[in-house]
Design a protein around this motif. Sequence first.
Motif, mmCIF file in Angstrom:
data_model
loop_
_atom_site.group_PDB
_atom_site.id
_atom_site.type_symbol
_atom_site.label_atom_id
_atom_site.label_comp_id
_atom_site.label_asym_id
_atom_site.label_seq_id
_atom_site.Cartn_x
_atom_site.Cartn_y
_atom_site.Cartn_z
ATOM 1 N N GLN A 135 1.695 8.879 -5.700
ATOM 2 C CA GLN A 135 1.372 10.332 -5.528
ATOM 3 C C GLN A 135 1.317 11.024 -4.576
ATOM 4 O O GLN A 135 1.156 12.729 -4.427
ATOM 5 C CB GLN A 135 -0.687 9.751 -5.410
ATOM 6 N N SER A 136 1.674 10.559 -3.392
ATOM 7 C CA SER A 136 1.866 11.541 -2.059
ATOM 8 C C SER A 136 2.687 10.421 -1.370
ATOM 9 O O SER A 136 2.562 9.719 -0.345
ATOM 10 C CB SER A 136 0.217 11.347 -1.719
ATOM 11 N N ILE A 166 1.712 10.544 2.629
ATOM 12 C CA ILE A 166 0.848 9.392 2.897
ATOM 13 C C ILE A 166 1.192 7.976 3.766
ATOM 14 O O ILE A 166 1.327 7.396 4.009
ATOM 15 C CB ILE A 166 -0.275 9.450 2.387
ATOM 16 N N ALA A 167 2.454 8.159 2.300
ATOM 17 C CA ALA A 167 3.002 6.661 2.220
ATOM 18 C C ALA A 167 3.808 6.755 3.578
ATOM 19 O O ALA A 167 3.800 5.616 4.553
ATOM 20 C CB ALA A 167 4.102 6.400 0.499
ATOM 21 N N LEU A 168 4.137 7.717 4.012
ATOM 22 C CA LEU A 168 5.316 7.524 5.219
ATOM 23 C C LEU A 168 4.147 7.892 6.293
ATOM 24 O O LEU A 168 4.984 6.585 6.995
ATOM 25 C CB LEU A 168 6.102 9.135 5.472
ATOM 26 N N LEU A 188 0.562 -0.893 -0.173
ATOM 27 C CA LEU A 188 0.381 0.773 -0.135
ATOM 28 C C LEU A 188 0.931 0.931 0.306
ATOM 29 O O LEU A 188 0.746 2.168 -0.677
ATOM 30 C CB LEU A 188 -0.877 0.050 0.902
ATOM 31 N N ALA A 189 1.943 1.430 0.898
ATOM 32 C CA ALA A 189 2.615 2.459 1.425
ATOM 33 C C ALA A 189 3.286 2.901 -0.504
ATOM 34 O O ALA A 189 3.724 3.694 -0.962
ATOM 35 C CB ALA A 189 3.669 2.175 1.544
ATOM 36 N N ILE A 190 4.241 1.477 -1.613
ATOM 37 C CA ILE A 190 5.123 1.781 -1.782
ATOM 38 C C ILE A 190 3.817 2.180 -3.867
ATOM 39 O O ILE A 190 3.992 2.973 -4.685
ATOM 40 C CB ILE A 190 5.002 0.106 -2.651
ATOM 41 N N THR A 191 1.950 1.685 -3.472
ATOM 42 C CA THR A 191 1.837 2.184 -4.136
ATOM 43 C C THR A 191 1.261 3.410 -4.408
ATOM 44 O O THR A 191 1.442 5.044 -4.605
ATOM 45 C CB THR A 191 0.257 1.447 -4.445
#
Length: 128
Positions: A23-24, A27-29, A16-19
């Motif tokens: 874009q953001s 949010i991944a962090l 999910l974080a890689i995906t």
Amino acid sequence: MGIFQIVITGVLCAVLAITIKKQSPEIALLITIAASVLIFLMILPMLAQAIGMLTNIGTLLDGGMQYVSLALRVIGVAYMAELGASVCADAGESAIAAKIDIGGRVIIMVMALPVVVDIVSSVMRVMP
């Protein structure tokens, strides 16, 4: 909670974080940090069980509780330093991660010094 659930949670959060990272990155962090906290909460009951067992062992040993207490504090510092360093490394801040790692090692060394002094004192008493 078993290793299967922990691994699945980690892998799903990583995907999910890689995906989302494209874009953001912010949010991944946040997903990475949330995953770290979630996995820690998943292992907390097992950690509490291990602490209980070590405490029981410490009460059985004469004066052993101080060493068990020290070992638990050292383990806590090591885990906290590793968690903080990993989060910083995931955020791309490897320099800060390295400093957290060094800080954890120095704190552990300082915490262990009384044990080293006790060992040296014991050896010196035995030596003629």
